[in-house]
Motif scaffolding. Sequence first.
Motif, PDB file in Angstrom:
ATOM      1  N   ALA A 158       0.784  -1.245  -0.104  1.00  0.00           N
ATOM      2  CA  ALA A 158      -0.133  -0.087  -0.052  1.00  0.00           C
ATOM      3  C   ALA A 158       0.903   1.032   0.042  1.00  0.00           C
ATOM      4  O   ALA A 158       1.089   2.110  -0.923  1.00  0.00           O
ATOM      5  N   GLN A 159       1.537   1.439   0.991  1.00  0.00           N
ATOM      6  CA  GLN A 159       2.697   2.279   1.072  1.00  0.00           C
ATOM      7  C   GLN A 159       2.755   3.764   0.925  1.00  0.00           C
ATOM      8  O   GLN A 159       2.664   4.436   1.898  1.00  0.00           O
ATOM      9  N   ASN A 160       2.326   4.151  -0.165  1.00  0.00           N
ATOM     10  CA  ASN A 160       2.145   5.526  -0.562  1.00  0.00           C
ATOM     11  C   ASN A 160       0.959   6.158  -0.420  1.00  0.00           C
ATOM     12  O   ASN A 160      -0.001   5.585  -1.220  1.00  0.00           O
ATOM     13  N   GLU A 161       0.610   7.566  -0.156  1.00  0.00           N
ATOM     14  CA  GLU A 161      -0.598   8.141  -0.318  1.00  0.00           C
ATOM     15  C   GLU A 161      -1.693   6.981   0.287  1.00  0.00           C
ATOM     16  O   GLU A 161      -2.558   7.026  -0.724  1.00  0.00           O
ATOM     17  N   VAL A 162      -1.494   6.372   1.204  1.00  0.00           N
ATOM     18  CA  VAL A 162      -2.414   5.424   1.550  1.00  0.00           C
ATOM     19  C   VAL A 162      -4.064   5.935   1.728  1.00  0.00           C
ATOM     20  O   VAL A 162      -4.905   5.246   1.194  1.00  0.00           O
ATOM     21  N   ARG A 163      -3.957   7.013   2.273  1.00  0.00           N
ATOM     22  CA  ARG A 163      -5.578   7.429   2.567  1.00  0.00           C
ATOM     23  C   ARG A 163      -6.037   7.870   1.044  1.00  0.00           C
ATOM     24  O   ARG A 163      -7.139   7.769   0.789  1.00  0.00           O
ATOM     25  N   THR A 164      -5.081   8.702   0.227  1.00  0.00           N
ATOM     26  CA  THR A 164      -5.662   9.178  -1.049  1.00  0.00           C
ATOM     27  C   THR A 164      -5.936   8.074  -1.994  1.00  0.00           C
ATOM     28  O   THR A 164      -7.061   8.055  -2.577  1.00  0.00           O
ATOM     29  N   PRO A 256       4.824  17.024  -0.685  1.00  0.00           N
ATOM     30  CA  PRO A 256       3.534  16.298  -1.578  1.00  0.00           C
ATOM     31  C   PRO A 256       3.057  16.849  -2.988  1.00  0.00           C
ATOM     32  O   PRO A 256       2.971  18.192  -2.960  1.00  0.00           O
ATOM     33  N   THR A 257       2.715  16.022  -3.990  1.00  0.00           N
ATOM     34  CA  THR A 257       2.330  16.531  -5.153  1.00  0.00           C
ATOM     35  C   THR A 257       1.230  15.612  -5.762  1.00  0.00           C
ATOM     36  O   THR A 257       1.117  14.426  -4.841  1.00  0.00           O
ATOM     37  N   ASP A 258       0.601  15.695  -6.769  1.00  0.00           N
ATOM     38  CA  ASP A 258      -0.513  14.799  -7.199  1.00  0.00           C
ATOM     39  C   ASP A 258       0.182  13.658  -7.546  1.00  0.00           C
ATOM     40  O   ASP A 258      -0.695  12.583  -7.618  1.00  0.00           O
ATOM     41  N   LYS A 259       1.300  13.672  -8.099  1.00  0.00           N
ATOM     42  CA  LYS A 259       2.030  12.305  -8.521  1.00  0.00           C
ATOM     43  C   LYS A 259       3.021  11.570  -7.554  1.00  0.00           C
ATOM     44  O   LYS A 259       3.678  10.768  -7.986  1.00  0.00           O
ATOM     45  N   GLY A 260       2.783  12.122  -6.124  1.00  0.00           N
ATOM     46  CA  GLY A 260       3.530  11.470  -5.254  1.00  0.00           C
ATOM     47  C   GLY A 260       4.350  12.325  -4.528  1.00  0.00           C
ATOM     48  O   GLY A 260       4.478  13.618  -5.033  1.00  0.00           O
ATOM     49  N   THR A 261       5.360  11.947  -3.449  1.00  0.00           N
ATOM     50  CA  THR A 261       6.043  13.082  -3.004  1.00  0.00           C
ATOM     51  C   THR A 261       7.313  13.151  -3.417  1.00  0.00           C
ATOM     52  O   THR A 261       7.882  11.912  -4.046  1.00  0.00           O
ATOM     53  N   VAL A 262       7.905  14.410  -3.573  1.00  0.00           N
ATOM     54  CA  VAL A 262       9.194  14.599  -4.165  1.00  0.00           C
ATOM     55  C   VAL A 262       9.898  14.895  -3.176  1.00  0.00           C
ATOM     56  O   VAL A 262       9.477  15.775  -2.362  1.00  0.00           O
ATOM     57  N   TYR A 263      11.150  14.397  -3.010  1.00  0.00           N
ATOM     58  CA  TYR A 263      12.216  14.842  -1.829  1.00  0.00           C
ATOM     59  C   TYR A 263      13.226  15.603  -2.455  1.00  0.00           C
ATOM     60  O   TYR A 263      14.025  15.467  -3.244  1.00  0.00           O
ATOM     61  N   LYS A 264      13.357  17.030  -1.947  1.00  0.00           N
ATOM     62  CA  LYS A 264      14.585  17.967  -2.104  1.00  0.00           C
ATOM     63  C   LYS A 264      15.500  17.825  -1.097  1.00  0.00           C
ATOM     64  O   LYS A 264      15.161  17.906   0.016  1.00  0.00           O
ATOM     65  N   ALA A 265      16.904  17.573  -1.557  1.00  0.00           N
ATOM     66  CA  ALA A 265      17.922  17.501  -0.898  1.00  0.00           C
ATOM     67  C   ALA A 265      19.065  18.231  -1.351  1.00  0.00           C
ATOM     68  O   ALA A 265      19.189  18.267  -2.539  1.00  0.00           O
ATOM     69  N   ASP A 428       8.174  -4.846  -5.258  1.00  0.00           N
ATOM     70  CA  ASP A 428       8.751  -4.271  -6.588  1.00  0.00           C
ATOM     71  C   ASP A 428       7.727  -3.314  -7.219  1.00  0.00           C
ATOM     72  O   ASP A 428       7.916  -2.987  -8.330  1.00  0.00           O
ATOM     73  N   HIS A 429       6.690  -3.214  -6.567  1.00  0.00           N
ATOM     74  CA  HIS A 429       5.430  -2.180  -6.934  1.00  0.00           C
ATOM     75  C   HIS A 429       5.347  -2.262  -8.556  1.00  0.00           C
ATOM     76  O   HIS A 429       5.196  -1.614  -9.330  1.00  0.00           O
ATOM     77  N   THR A 430       5.144  -3.570  -8.884  1.00  0.00           N
ATOM     78  CA  THR A 430       4.653  -4.195 -10.062  1.00  0.00           C
ATOM     79  C   THR A 430       3.618  -5.313  -9.768  1.00  0.00           C
ATOM     80  O   THR A 430       3.641  -5.697  -8.525  1.00  0.00           O
ATOM     81  N   PRO A 468      -0.357   3.288  -5.045  1.00  0.00           N
ATOM     82  CA  PRO A 468       0.003   4.164  -6.158  1.00  0.00           C
ATOM     83  C   PRO A 468       1.465   4.113  -6.905  1.00  0.00           C
ATOM     84  O   PRO A 468       1.499   4.632  -8.180  1.00  0.00           O
ATOM     85  N   LYS A 469       2.326   3.803  -6.084  1.00  0.00           N
ATOM     86  CA  LYS A 469       3.764   3.902  -6.330  1.00  0.00           C
ATOM     87  C   LYS A 469       4.322   2.853  -7.151  1.00  0.00           C
ATOM     88  O   LYS A 469       3.860   1.633  -6.995  1.00  0.00           O
ATOM     89  N   MET A 470       4.762   3.156  -8.459  1.00  0.00           N
ATOM     90  CA  MET A 470       4.981   1.981  -9.643  1.00  0.00           C
ATOM     91  C   MET A 470       6.516   2.029  -9.899  1.00  0.00           C
ATOM     92  O   MET A 470       7.122   3.021  -9.895  1.00  0.00           O
TER      93      MET A 470
END
Length: 536
Positions: A158-164, A256-265, A428-430, A468-470
């Motif tokens: 399940a992992q990402n954006e679980v509620r959404t 957070p974005t509509d396409k998942g979380t982006v990590y800026k580092a 493996d998100h597939t 939703p993470k693929m």
Amino acid sequence: MSIQIKFTRLILLTFLLLVLSLNMVSHEGWEATKYAPEDAHAPTPLPDRVVLTWEDDPATTQSVTWRTDTSTKKGMAHLAVANSNGRALEVETINAETTLFKSDINEANYHSVTFRNLEPDTLYTYRVGDGVNWTEYYHFKTASDRPRPFSFIYFGDAQNEVRTHWSRVFREAFREAPRAAFTLHAGDLIDNPSWDAEWGDWHQGPDWVNGTIPVIATPGNHEYERINQGPEYERYWMTKAGERIEVNMTAFKPEPTDKGTVYKASFIGPKGNTSSFEINDGGNIIYVDSSIEAITGFKETDLLGTSFYSAPLYDRQRDRGIPAVTNHWRPQFTFPIQDVPDESLKETVYYIDYQGVRFISLDSNKEREKQVPWFRKVLENNPNRWTIVTFHHPVFSPGSDRDNKELRELWKPILDEYKVDLVLSGHDHTYARTGQVDTQDLKNVPSGYQQAYDPNIGTVYVVSVSGPKMYGITKGNYAKRVAENTQLYQIIHIDDKNLEYKAYEATGELYDKFTLQKRNGQPNLLLEALPAEKRK
């Protein structure tokens, strides 16, 4: 109509227009603000996060856990045989074990009860609370004490954006199999193991269903954290010349974005050069500035689209510490504590017998070799006709940058020896499911993939994803059925002679189907029943 009435109406209309205009003005500057996770997931005296599990025989016991705030010092449960007149219930009171739990955003008390000496194949009703503040009454049904047909639901990560994005997958699965005996989760229920808000989102998706249909779960790498580790900002990288260098992370921000979380580092290299990255929640580099070349020798184009954590950069924490399952795991789930080979494997390595099937959870995150003798013993002393094993990391991976060679060498010989019927994994998100395929032209795969399905053994291996993470599929030809960029759930029905497996897309459309047929003295017969092929 008199002049006075007209005048009165004109005054009222003017007043209404004035009120409306004032409201419009007052709302023009309004902006929505995010509701703080500390508030959204705050515990209260009213029980929440109610979840059924088993720590013992499903025919005669049932475990339940729930959460309250710390003002509730004592938890309890009411239990009765279900009837058709709630006011006539003959209720027994059972006191709970209560544990204080401190998360990253709150403190709570977790309560657990195991109902014992239950009658097999019987519908019970229960509620939990403190004697004043109660939940509603839930139902659960004990297992039969002999083999009987049943179905269960299997979820990959399940992992990402679980509620959404995961909640609807769970609910569609429940619509398809509302009488399922339990749900089975093959790890990575959430993304960040110690973030209480993510666990709150996971509980919110199933909501009351977890209180009436039990959960079996095995931990994934995202249920694991590190203890006694060094600072997270201290990292190792590989350079283009093949040298390992030390870098420090100077900034890190998830967005957070509509396409998942982006990590800026941002990072600083050994000579003081700095570089900035953007990494998606799949771990792939989607932006890096040109100054990276001064640190590593790699150009931007060398790194864009590659995994931050594998070739060519191989980002690693310098002192990774010791892996440990998240502190959330044991307070909120009550799984069997059996004679496991290491204390740290309690409630992650266990087995449960349900109506003629032995379900075995292995922990693929740590101490894999130590689990081998335990695993063999559990298979040797198995009185059940069917055996299903679940662990997070797959024996056969459809991703080119992923392969669990050590796990395959340790565990597959045992799976083969005892002809385990079905192995359910995630990670493996597939989607990839083994079956009879032509392996003559199978190229660029690790050793062993040619025997991913062996009709003389009969074991079927499945990797699936429900969130939703693929990731992409780059070596899927070893499998009979594959999918990428597709959220799925699986419903598995078992009787004495047949195991029927169906995989559904999030929309409820059938994607994969097969049957395993038991044969005396022979391996299972795999009967394919695929829908129209549409590999992605």
